[in-house]
Design a protein around this motif. Sequence first.
Motif, PDB file in Angstrom:
ATOM      1  N   VAL A 316      30.926  42.207   7.321  1.00 48.16           N
ATOM      2  CA  VAL A 316      31.267  40.956   6.640  1.00 48.16           C
ATOM      3  C   VAL A 316      30.055  40.032   6.560  1.00 48.16           C
ATOM      4  O   VAL A 316      29.750  39.463   5.500  1.00 48.16           O
ATOM      5  N   MET A 317      29.347  39.864   7.679  1.00 45.97           N
ATOM      6  CA  MET A 317      28.214  38.949   7.680  1.00 45.97           C
ATOM      7  C   MET A 317      27.061  39.488   6.834  1.00 45.97           C
ATOM      8  O   MET A 317      26.343  38.718   6.193  1.00 45.97           O
ATOM      9  N   THR A 318      26.882  40.811   6.815  1.00 45.47           N
ATOM     10  CA  THR A 318      25.861  41.398   5.947  1.00 45.47           C
ATOM     11  C   THR A 318      26.219  41.170   4.489  1.00 45.47           C
ATOM     12  O   THR A 318      25.341  40.889   3.654  1.00 45.47           O
ATOM     13  N   ALA A 319      27.506  41.283   4.174  1.00 43.41           N
ATOM     14  CA  ALA A 319      27.953  41.021   2.798  1.00 43.41           C
ATOM     15  C   ALA A 319      27.634  39.589   2.405  1.00 43.41           C
ATOM     16  O   ALA A 319      27.189  39.318   1.276  1.00 43.41           O
ATOM     17  N   MET A 320      27.820  38.651   3.334  1.00 45.45           N
ATOM     18  CA  MET A 320      27.534  37.251   3.038  1.00 45.45           C
ATOM     19  C   MET A 320      26.042  37.057   2.773  1.00 45.45           C
ATOM     20  O   MET A 320      25.639  36.365   1.828  1.00 45.45           O
ATOM     21  N   VAL A 321      25.196  37.689   3.597  1.00 48.96           N
ATOM     22  CA  VAL A 321      23.753  37.565   3.421  1.00 48.96           C
ATOM     23  C   VAL A 321      23.306  38.228   2.117  1.00 48.96           C
ATOM     24  O   VAL A 321      22.513  37.669   1.352  1.00 48.96           O
ATOM     25  N   VAL A 322      23.847  39.428   1.843  1.00 49.06           N
ATOM     26  CA  VAL A 322      23.414  40.194   0.671  1.00 49.06           C
ATOM     27  C   VAL A 322      23.905  39.565  -0.624  1.00 49.06           C
ATOM     28  O   VAL A 322      23.122  39.314  -1.557  1.00 49.06           O
ATOM     29  N   PHE A 323      25.208  39.280  -0.693  1.00 47.51           N
ATOM     30  CA  PHE A 323      25.788  38.851  -1.960  1.00 47.51           C
ATOM     31  C   PHE A 323      25.719  37.342  -2.196  1.00 47.51           C
ATOM     32  O   PHE A 323      25.824  36.888  -3.329  1.00 47.51           O
ATOM     33  N   LYS A 324      25.570  36.553  -1.128  1.00 47.30           N
ATOM     34  CA  LYS A 324      25.468  35.107  -1.312  1.00 47.30           C
ATOM     35  C   LYS A 324      24.076  34.575  -1.022  1.00 47.30           C
ATOM     36  O   LYS A 324      23.800  33.404  -1.215  1.00 47.30           O
ATOM     37  N   GLY A 325      23.188  35.452  -0.540  1.00 44.73           N
ATOM     38  CA  GLY A 325      21.838  35.020  -0.222  1.00 44.73           C
ATOM     39  C   GLY A 325      20.779  35.821  -0.940  1.00 44.73           C
ATOM     40  O   GLY A 325      20.080  35.330  -1.817  1.00 44.73           O
ATOM     41  N   LEU A 326      20.666  37.103  -0.569  1.00 44.55           N
ATOM     42  CA  LEU A 326      19.592  37.930  -1.094  1.00 44.55           C
ATOM     43  C   LEU A 326      19.726  38.233  -2.578  1.00 44.55           C
ATOM     44  O   LEU A 326      18.764  38.656  -3.213  1.00 44.55           O
ATOM     45  N   LYS A 327      20.917  38.031  -3.147  1.00 43.66           N
ATOM     46  CA  LYS A 327      21.074  38.254  -4.589  1.00 43.66           C
ATOM     47  C   LYS A 327      20.155  37.322  -5.379  1.00 43.66           C
ATOM     48  O   LYS A 327      19.744  37.623  -6.500  1.00 43.66           O
ATOM     49  N   ASN A 328      19.827  36.154  -4.768  1.00 46.06           N
ATOM     50  CA  ASN A 328      18.940  35.215  -5.440  1.00 46.06           C
ATOM     51  C   ASN A 328      17.488  35.698  -5.430  1.00 46.06           C
ATOM     52  O   ASN A 328      16.676  35.273  -6.241  1.00 46.06           O
ATOM     53  N   VAL A 329      17.168  36.574  -4.468  1.00 52.84           N
ATOM     54  CA  VAL A 329      15.816  37.101  -4.368  1.00 52.84           C
ATOM     55  C   VAL A 329      15.635  38.309  -5.276  1.00 52.84           C
ATOM     56  O   VAL A 329      14.655  38.440  -5.985  1.00 52.84           O
ATOM     57  N   PHE A 387      25.462  33.291   9.119  1.00 49.88           N
ATOM     58  CA  PHE A 387      26.042  32.088   8.512  1.00 49.88           C
ATOM     59  C   PHE A 387      24.931  31.107   8.141  1.00 49.88           C
ATOM     60  O   PHE A 387      24.942  30.489   7.063  1.00 49.88           O
ATOM     61  N   ALA A 388      23.956  30.947   9.049  1.00 46.85           N
ATOM     62  CA  ALA A 388      22.875  30.002   8.815  1.00 46.85           C
ATOM     63  C   ALA A 388      22.025  30.431   7.624  1.00 46.85           C
ATOM     64  O   ALA A 388      21.651  29.607   6.781  1.00 46.85           O
ATOM     65  N   PHE A 389      21.716  31.719   7.531  1.00 48.00           N
ATOM     66  CA  PHE A 389      20.913  32.217   6.414  1.00 48.00           C
ATOM     67  C   PHE A 389      21.645  31.996   5.090  1.00 48.00           C
ATOM     68  O   PHE A 389      21.067  31.518   4.108  1.00 48.00           O
ATOM     69  N   SER A 390      22.933  32.331   5.088  1.00 50.08           N
ATOM     70  CA  SER A 390      23.716  32.162   3.867  1.00 50.08           C
ATOM     71  C   SER A 390      23.823  30.690   3.492  1.00 50.08           C
ATOM     72  O   SER A 390      23.715  30.320   2.328  1.00 50.08           O
ATOM     73  N   HIS A 391      24.021  29.841   4.501  1.00 49.26           N
ATOM     74  CA  HIS A 391      24.125  28.409   4.256  1.00 49.26           C
ATOM     75  C   HIS A 391      22.820  27.865   3.687  1.00 49.26           C
ATOM     76  O   HIS A 391      22.813  27.094   2.719  1.00 49.26           O
ATOM     77  N   GLY A 392      21.702  28.283   4.283  1.00 48.15           N
ATOM     78  CA  GLY A 392      20.413  27.807   3.804  1.00 48.15           C
ATOM     79  C   GLY A 392      20.113  28.235   2.382  1.00 48.15           C
ATOM     80  O   GLY A 392      19.473  27.510   1.622  1.00 48.15           O
ATOM     81  N   SER A 393      20.605  29.425   2.004  1.00 45.58           N
ATOM     82  CA  SER A 393      20.323  29.943   0.666  1.00 45.58           C
ATOM     83  C   SER A 393      21.284  29.413  -0.390  1.00 45.58           C
ATOM     84  O   SER A 393      21.035  29.567  -1.586  1.00 45.58           O
ATOM     85  N   ASN A 394      22.387  28.788   0.024  1.00 45.21           N
ATOM     86  CA  ASN A 394      23.383  28.336  -0.938  1.00 45.21           C
ATOM     87  C   ASN A 394      23.665  26.837  -0.866  1.00 45.21           C
ATOM     88  O   ASN A 394      23.397  26.104  -1.807  1.00 45.21           O
ATOM     89  N   ASP A 395      24.176  26.376   0.273  1.00 44.77           N
ATOM     90  CA  ASP A 395      24.671  25.005   0.340  1.00 44.77           C
ATOM     91  C   ASP A 395      23.578  23.951   0.338  1.00 44.77           C
ATOM     92  O   ASP A 395      23.858  22.775   0.097  1.00 44.77           O
ATOM     93  N   ILE A 396      22.333  24.360   0.624  1.00 41.21           N
ATOM     94  CA  ILE A 396      21.249  23.371   0.529  1.00 41.21           C
ATOM     95  C   ILE A 396      21.083  22.910  -0.914  1.00 41.21           C
ATOM     96  O   ILE A 396      20.495  21.867  -1.197  1.00 41.21           O
ATOM     97  N   ALA A 397      21.644  23.693  -1.856  1.00 38.88           N
ATOM     98  CA  ALA A 397      21.594  23.303  -3.275  1.00 38.88           C
ATOM     99  C   ALA A 397      22.316  21.985  -3.525  1.00 38.88           C
ATOM    100  O   ALA A 397      22.074  21.329  -4.543  1.00 38.88           O
ATOM    101  N   ASN A 398      23.203  21.576  -2.606  1.00 40.47           N
ATOM    102  CA  ASN A 398      23.870  20.287  -2.771  1.00 40.47           C
ATOM    103  C   ASN A 398      22.865  19.132  -2.750  1.00 40.47           C
ATOM    104  O   ASN A 398      23.118  18.069  -3.322  1.00 40.47           O
TER     105      ASN A 398
END
Length: 535
Positions: A316-329, A387-398
Amino acid sequence: MGISNHSTESVKDVGTMRINLFFAILLIGMTSYFLWWGLDYTMRQQTLLFVIATAFGVFMAFNIGGNDVANSFGTSVGAGTLTIPQALGVAAIFEVSGAVLAGGEVTDTIRKGIVDLDGLSVSPNQFIYVMLSALIAAAFWLLFATRKGLPVSTTHAIIGGVIGSSIVLGFDLGGSATAFSTINWATIGQIAISWVISPLLGGVIAYLLYGQIKRNIIDYNDKTEAHISELKDEKKALKKNHKEFLDSLSESLQLAYTSAMLRDQDIYKDDDCVREDLETDYYQNLFDIENERNGLDTLKALKKWVPIIAAMGAVVMTAMVVFKGLKNVNNHMTSLNGFLVMGMVGALVWLATFIYTKSIRGKHKEDLTKATFIMFSWMQVFTASAFAFSHGSNDIANAVGPFAAIMDVIRTNEIASHAAVPPAVMLTFGVSLIVGLWFIGKEVIQTVGTSLAKMHPASGFSAELAAAAVVMGASTMGLPVSSTHTLVGAVLGIGIVNKDTNWALMKPIGLAWVITLPAAAIMSAASFMILKQIF
């Protein structure tokens, strides 16, 4: 001569003051460098407006750190898995890495389709005022909520800010009909639904997951430890009764019994000893107690369930990093690639966890509470980091989204549909996140980590995993959920299992959720009118 409490507290105060000074200098230094860089990037156009926008953009990121990041790490700190300095270290590495490495090269200038200004003749400066007002309003609302220890949605705050300033702009350009026609009310309805869906889904998943962990691991371990304690008491009682029995015998009987005891002592040491080989009641009873103790599979629950749960959490956490974080890279990463990565990580975590449980030896096999604490602590560090990696890659956009739009308009004097986000922005705002966590995050950490429900590494892991699963699943299905609301709901689910939920605290939290959007909208509208008068 002992050290007084006063001197110990003085040392702690000095240490804290030094850390505070370090973070203050870090933030000031990073912001100063960014201003120096940004003035050249914007070709020194509208310098005052750029400086003000930078100040409030950094201030917004600071408050996201104090509320959103603190909320994410609250369960880890409350469970005793991480101290606040350790949580700060993990956040510093993974939040900033997520922001810089996977923050995305472009950000929509108009957040998530909340408002539509395309049909209006909006000047570049008017657009800047809309976004800057949203930043100002969201930042101050987050600061207020954070100081009260209330975890709120930063996304809802910035959305409310954009709505408030857009409505005022609409009034200026075409009256009330134009003002309210710019708002996507369907999206607002989805946000209202998320107030219920997010905590409900988080609570249900956490309740089910932690219920299984408690029943199959924690309760089993408690029963096993209680059984071991009973056997130890039986062994002590056997020794005491044997001494009293031996003292009651005559000298001749004592001599004969002692001789039999010595023979039994030698036999008992043999690996192939059986009960029938022993002569005395003492060694026969001791054999029964030790045989029962050795027959207990103390690690049964840990060996059977923990590797499976750890692997599931890793997936689950890898999915969050891959699909909500690394997809941007890597835009070329396919779903198949992502699933293969998830499978590999899950398999490796299962194998590593299983090997660890098999390696537990000696007294640690009977100290199941400590073994469980250690294993779930490691698992929770993994979930918190992801969670922190995903948060940094997504919610910082706010914070980054509106600011990047402002900076792009200042630089080009045009309103573009997308705005590039230079790495310097991500790095500066990422640092501001961490500084905000340190200075003002403690109240929210206490609310989420201890005040709503008591946390243990197993329950903290369950809450984080449940929240991640809900956010990932909802994103896939297009359901509107808030990661903040979901995690709070997950903590409530844990409290229901343990029967220690602080429902009274949910009243101010729920109220803060509801008024976040309108409060930010009102503050943003006022900010827009002030900016319009100043500039």
